[in-house]
Design a protein around this motif. Structure first.
Motif, mmCIF file in Angstrom:
data_model
loop_
_atom_site.group_PDB
_atom_site.id
_atom_site.type_symbol
_atom_site.label_atom_id
_atom_site.label_comp_id
_atom_site.label_asym_id
_atom_site.label_seq_id
_atom_site.Cartn_x
_atom_site.Cartn_y
_atom_site.Cartn_z
ATOM 1 N N ALA A 25 1.089 -0.710 0.406
ATOM 2 C CA ALA A 25 0.128 -0.162 0.359
ATOM 3 C C ALA A 25 0.753 1.386 -0.001
ATOM 4 N N PHE A 26 1.894 1.459 0.522
ATOM 5 C CA PHE A 26 3.278 2.208 0.438
ATOM 6 C C PHE A 26 4.393 1.464 -0.035
ATOM 7 N N ILE A 78 -3.446 3.661 7.773
ATOM 8 C CA ILE A 78 -4.813 2.810 7.235
ATOM 9 C C ILE A 78 -3.524 2.554 6.060
ATOM 10 N N GLY A 79 -4.655 1.248 5.199
ATOM 11 C CA GLY A 79 -3.777 0.679 3.638
ATOM 12 C C GLY A 79 -4.810 0.165 3.324
ATOM 13 N N VAL A 80 -5.155 -0.071 1.739
ATOM 14 C CA VAL A 80 -5.933 -0.631 1.510
ATOM 15 C C VAL A 80 -4.661 -1.628 0.314
ATOM 16 N N GLN A 85 -8.007 -1.245 -4.487
ATOM 17 C CA GLN A 85 -7.911 0.214 -3.473
ATOM 18 C C GLN A 85 -8.716 1.338 -4.661
ATOM 19 N N SER A 86 -9.853 2.158 -4.684
ATOM 20 C CA SER A 86 -10.854 3.008 -4.226
ATOM 21 C C SER A 86 -12.362 2.328 -5.054
ATOM 22 N N GLY A 87 -12.294 1.115 -3.977
ATOM 23 C CA GLY A 87 -13.280 0.065 -4.093
ATOM 24 C C GLY A 87 -14.705 0.200 -2.665
ATOM 25 N N GLY A 88 -14.114 0.991 -1.795
ATOM 26 C CA GLY A 88 -14.943 1.658 -0.557
ATOM 27 C C GLY A 88 -14.310 1.284 0.432
ATOM 28 N N LEU A 89 -13.098 0.484 0.602
ATOM 29 C CA LEU A 89 -12.993 -0.065 1.603
ATOM 30 C C LEU A 89 -12.027 1.093 2.267
ATOM 31 N N GLY A 90 -11.780 2.128 2.300
ATOM 32 C CA GLY A 90 -10.785 2.833 2.520
ATOM 33 C C GLY A 90 -12.325 3.416 4.037
ATOM 34 N N LYS A 91 -12.937 3.668 3.047
ATOM 35 C CA LYS A 91 -14.313 4.166 3.529
ATOM 36 C C LYS A 91 -14.795 3.342 4.652
ATOM 37 N N ASP A 114 -4.244 13.670 3.974
ATOM 38 C CA ASP A 114 -4.411 14.206 2.638
ATOM 39 C C ASP A 114 -5.946 15.142 2.836
ATOM 40 N N TYR A 117 -8.849 13.438 0.545
ATOM 41 C CA TYR A 117 -9.257 12.377 0.692
ATOM 42 C C TYR A 117 -10.601 12.404 2.357
ATOM 43 N N ARG A 121 -14.334 11.847 3.977
ATOM 44 C CA ARG A 121 -14.782 10.701 4.256
ATOM 45 C C ARG A 121 -15.193 11.053 6.874
#
Ligand code: COA
Length: 171
Positions: A25-26, A78-80, A85-91, A114, A117, A121
């Motif tokens: 993720a990073f 937090i990492g996906v 990514q961009s599928g709503g998991l972070g949210k 950021d 982002y 959220r």
């Protein structure tokens, strides 16, 4: 996908799998030392997003206090997994952590990240309390707050467990 991702608290025997997610993720930042120090702490809420028993997302929420004893928490890291990514998991990880902290009576959740982002959220405004160390002036918008139980933003300064008390994480 054969099933929907599940979000739950991580188990103690999942540290290795969680740590393996972070370099993916990073790729430009080594967070494994910080995450390894945080995971065993009782102050930490560690949530994983899993799919078919594989960990594809992770978030840490560290409980802390200010001088008046308000119950506060910090989100991060937090990492996906890049493939998810961009599928709503972070949210979903943020919402699940906020709901758990809210249920235990936490007043406010903070994040340093950021603003583009996090402002979408739930971290709707910059925080009113100070970070553990002085932030770079250009990071003022990145130090953000989500109200949980409290009706007013906390003031004073945020005290966190020892792994976070290093100036390099903040400046
Ligand atoms: C940041 C991260 C945790 C978000 O999780 P996610 O599951 O990918 O994000 P969500 O599905 O909740 O949100 C996706 C949206 O956020 C946007 N987004 C993702 N990262 C962003 C960023 N750094 N800045 C602004 N927007 C961002 C996406 O473009 C997407 O927008 P859309 O909904 O308009 O398509 C994840 O992308 C990640 O692990 N990134 C790399 C590591 C990182 O930067 N972590 C955060 C710092 S601690």
């Amino acid at each position: 996908m054969t099933s929907s991702p599940e979000i739950r608290e991580s188990a103690t025997n999942e540290a290795e799998a969680i740590l393996a997610l972070y370099p993916l993720a990073f790729p430009d930042e080594d967070l494994t030392g910080l995450v390894a120090e945080l995971l065993p702490l009782t102050e930490v809420l560690s949530l994983v997003a899993t799919h078919d028993d594989r960990i594809i997302g992770h978030a840490i929420f560290t409980r802390g206090r200010n001088e008046t004893g308000q119950k506060l928490a910090l989100l991060g890291p937090i990492g996906v997994h890049p493939n998810h990514q961009s599928g709503g998991l972070g949210k979903a990880l943020i919402a699940a952590g906020a709901a758990r902290l809210n249920a235990e009576g936490a007043d406010e959740l903070l994040v340093l990240g950021d603003p583009d982002y996090y402002s979408h959220r739930g971290f709707d405004v910059p925080a009113s309390l100070d970070a553990p160390y002085p932030l770079k002036p250009e990071w003022a918008e990145a130090w953000r707050s989500m109200l949980l139980v409290a009706h007013q933003r906390a003031t004073g300064s945020l005290a966190l467990p020892e792994p976070w008390m290093k100036p390099e994480y903040w400046a």
